[in-house]
Design an enzyme around this catalytic site. Structure first.
Site, mmCIF file in Angstrom:
data_model
loop_
_atom_site.group_PDB
_atom_site.id
_atom_site.type_symbol
_atom_site.label_atom_id
_atom_site.label_comp_id
_atom_site.label_asym_id
_atom_site.label_seq_id
_atom_site.Cartn_x
_atom_site.Cartn_y
_atom_site.Cartn_z
ATOM 1 N N ARG A 283 101.127 -102.911 79.925
ATOM 2 C CA ARG A 283 99.979 -102.216 79.330
ATOM 3 C C ARG A 283 98.665 -102.775 79.864
ATOM 4 N NH1 ARG A 283 100.774 -103.066 73.259
ATOM 5 N NH2 ARG A 283 99.049 -101.638 72.930
ATOM 6 N N LYS B 133 89.788 -103.598 69.140
ATOM 7 C CA LYS B 133 89.271 -102.234 68.899
ATOM 8 C C LYS B 133 89.612 -101.748 67.490
ATOM 9 C CE LYS B 133 91.468 -100.196 72.267
ATOM 10 N NZ LYS B 133 92.249 -101.099 73.095
ATOM 11 N N ARG C 131 91.720 -92.778 78.714
ATOM 12 C CA ARG C 131 92.458 -93.907 79.294
ATOM 13 C C ARG C 131 92.402 -93.876 80.818
ATOM 14 N NH1 ARG C 131 94.719 -96.146 74.690
ATOM 15 N NH2 ARG C 131 96.583 -97.345 75.112
ATOM 16 N N ARG D 228 105.242 -104.467 66.792
ATOM 17 C CA ARG D 228 105.436 -103.182 67.476
ATOM 18 C C ARG D 228 106.223 -103.394 68.765
ATOM 19 N NH1 ARG D 228 99.440 -100.881 67.817
ATOM 20 N NH2 ARG D 228 100.058 -100.678 69.974
ATOM 21 N N ARG E 195 100.391 -110.422 66.815
ATOM 22 C CA ARG E 195 100.048 -109.283 65.949
ATOM 23 C C ARG E 195 101.237 -108.826 65.108
ATOM 24 N NH1 ARG E 195 96.268 -105.069 68.939
ATOM 25 N NH2 ARG E 195 98.122 -104.259 69.945
HETATM 26 P P1 AMP Z 1 97.214 -97.968 71.688
HETATM 27 O O1 AMP Z 1 97.570 -98.146 70.253
HETATM 28 O O2 AMP Z 1 95.866 -97.342 71.900
HETATM 29 O O3 AMP Z 1 97.399 -99.223 72.505
HETATM 30 O O4 AMP Z 1 98.251 -96.889 72.284
HETATM 31 C C1 AMP Z 1 99.631 -97.135 72.283
HETATM 32 C C2 AMP Z 1 100.266 -96.361 73.418
HETATM 33 O O5 AMP Z 1 100.046 -94.940 73.224
HETATM 34 C C3 AMP Z 1 99.715 -96.642 74.788
HETATM 35 O O6 AMP Z 1 100.302 -97.781 75.396
HETATM 36 C C4 AMP Z 1 100.070 -95.364 75.560
HETATM 37 O O7 AMP Z 1 101.426 -95.343 75.887
HETATM 38 C C5 AMP Z 1 99.839 -94.300 74.489
HETATM 39 N N1 AMP Z 1 98.459 -93.765 74.518
HETATM 40 C C6 AMP Z 1 97.462 -93.957 73.610
HETATM 41 N N2 AMP Z 1 96.341 -93.310 73.972
HETATM 42 C C7 AMP Z 1 96.632 -92.699 75.146
HETATM 43 C C8 AMP Z 1 95.889 -91.882 76.045
HETATM 44 N N3 AMP Z 1 94.581 -91.596 75.833
HETATM 45 N N4 AMP Z 1 96.526 -91.417 77.147
HETATM 46 C C9 AMP Z 1 97.808 -91.704 77.406
HETATM 47 N N5 AMP Z 1 98.567 -92.480 76.618
HETATM 48 C C10 AMP Z 1 98.002 -92.976 75.495
#
Ligand code: AMP
Length: 211
Positions: free
Chosen positions: A165, A13, A88, A154, A122
């Site tokens: 996740r 993404k 999400r 990360r 990554r």
């Molecule tokens: P990402 O970089 O999109 O994988 O987001 C990293 C982390 O941020 C995720 O594993 C969640 O803990 C949190 N996060 C990101 N977007 C959301 C969302 N829309 N709702 C809830 N938690 C989120």
């Protein structure tokens, strides 16, 4: 104008969104980045967010909507937004649909073994945010090509958190595609990036004019 880009962790993404931002001039709004930006400030709020995301859990819906609304009010979001990481779950989809019209949903899909391999390879630059992967490594191991930053993994890309996740994605996020059924365009993201981008651009061409 909002286009969603959705898919499990490691489906590409961020990489796709960065290219769309450059070529279409749309804002790339990533809710994960919004959270990480807050964490970087060192605030108490940021510390609470770090504790949640490092366990691979989701941040609560009200907090997320507040962060998102603030970002979508920025001037660069007026032309067009590629929204990454939100909604999400079905509750977030309902909240989003009350406020904004979603034009299209790009669904990036790949088998779980491809995703895990990608995520575990990554590397991130702490200075410029550039992300490297197994298919596009830095020229010098562990060092950013752009600014020499020391690359890091990360916390939430570490194996324990990744499994959690992905489970959360399949349980909570997959059901949103039913809500947007007629707008979902599925892209095979196990392909190389140039093939993924050809498919993405073919879908987005129709929306460019409206942006
Ligand atoms: P990402 O970089 O999109 O994988 O987001 C990293 C982390 O941020 C995720 O594993 C969640 O803990 C949190 N996060 C990101 N977007 C959301 C969302 N829309 N709702 C809830 N938690 C989120």
């Amino acid at each position: 104008m909002i286009v969603l880009i959705a898919g499990p962790q490691g489906s590409g993404k961020g990489t796709v969104a960065a290219i769309v931002k450059q070529e279409f001039g749309w804002a790339h709004v990533s809710t994960g980045d919004l959270i990480r930006d807050e964490i970087k400030t060192g605030s108490e709020f940021g510390k609470k967010l770090a504790a949640i995301i490092n366990e691979g859990k989701l941040v609560d819906d009200d907090t997320m909507l507040g962060l998102l609304q603030k970002r979508l009010d920025q001037p660069d979001a007026k032309k067009g937004v590629l929204l990454d990481g939100y909604p999400r779950n079905v509750e977030q989809a309902a909240a989003l649909n009350k406020r904004f019209k979603v034009e299209c949903v790009l669904k990036l899909d790949a088998p779980e073994d491809v995703l895990i391999k990608r995520i575990s390879g990554r590397l991130n630059c702490p200075k410029c945010g550039k992300i490297y992967g197994i298919d596009f490594p830095p020229k010098k191991p562990g060092v950013c090509d752009v600014d020499g930053g020391q690359l890091f993994v990360r916390d939430d890309d570490k194996p324990e958190a990744v499994k959690k996740r992905l489970d959360t994605y399949y349980e909570k996020t997959e059901p949103i595609f039913k809500i947007y059924a007629d707008k979902v365009k599925t892209i095979d993201s196990s392909q190389k990036i140039d093939l993924i981008m050809a498919d993405v651009k073919a879908v987005l061409k129709g929306f460019r004019k409206t942006a």
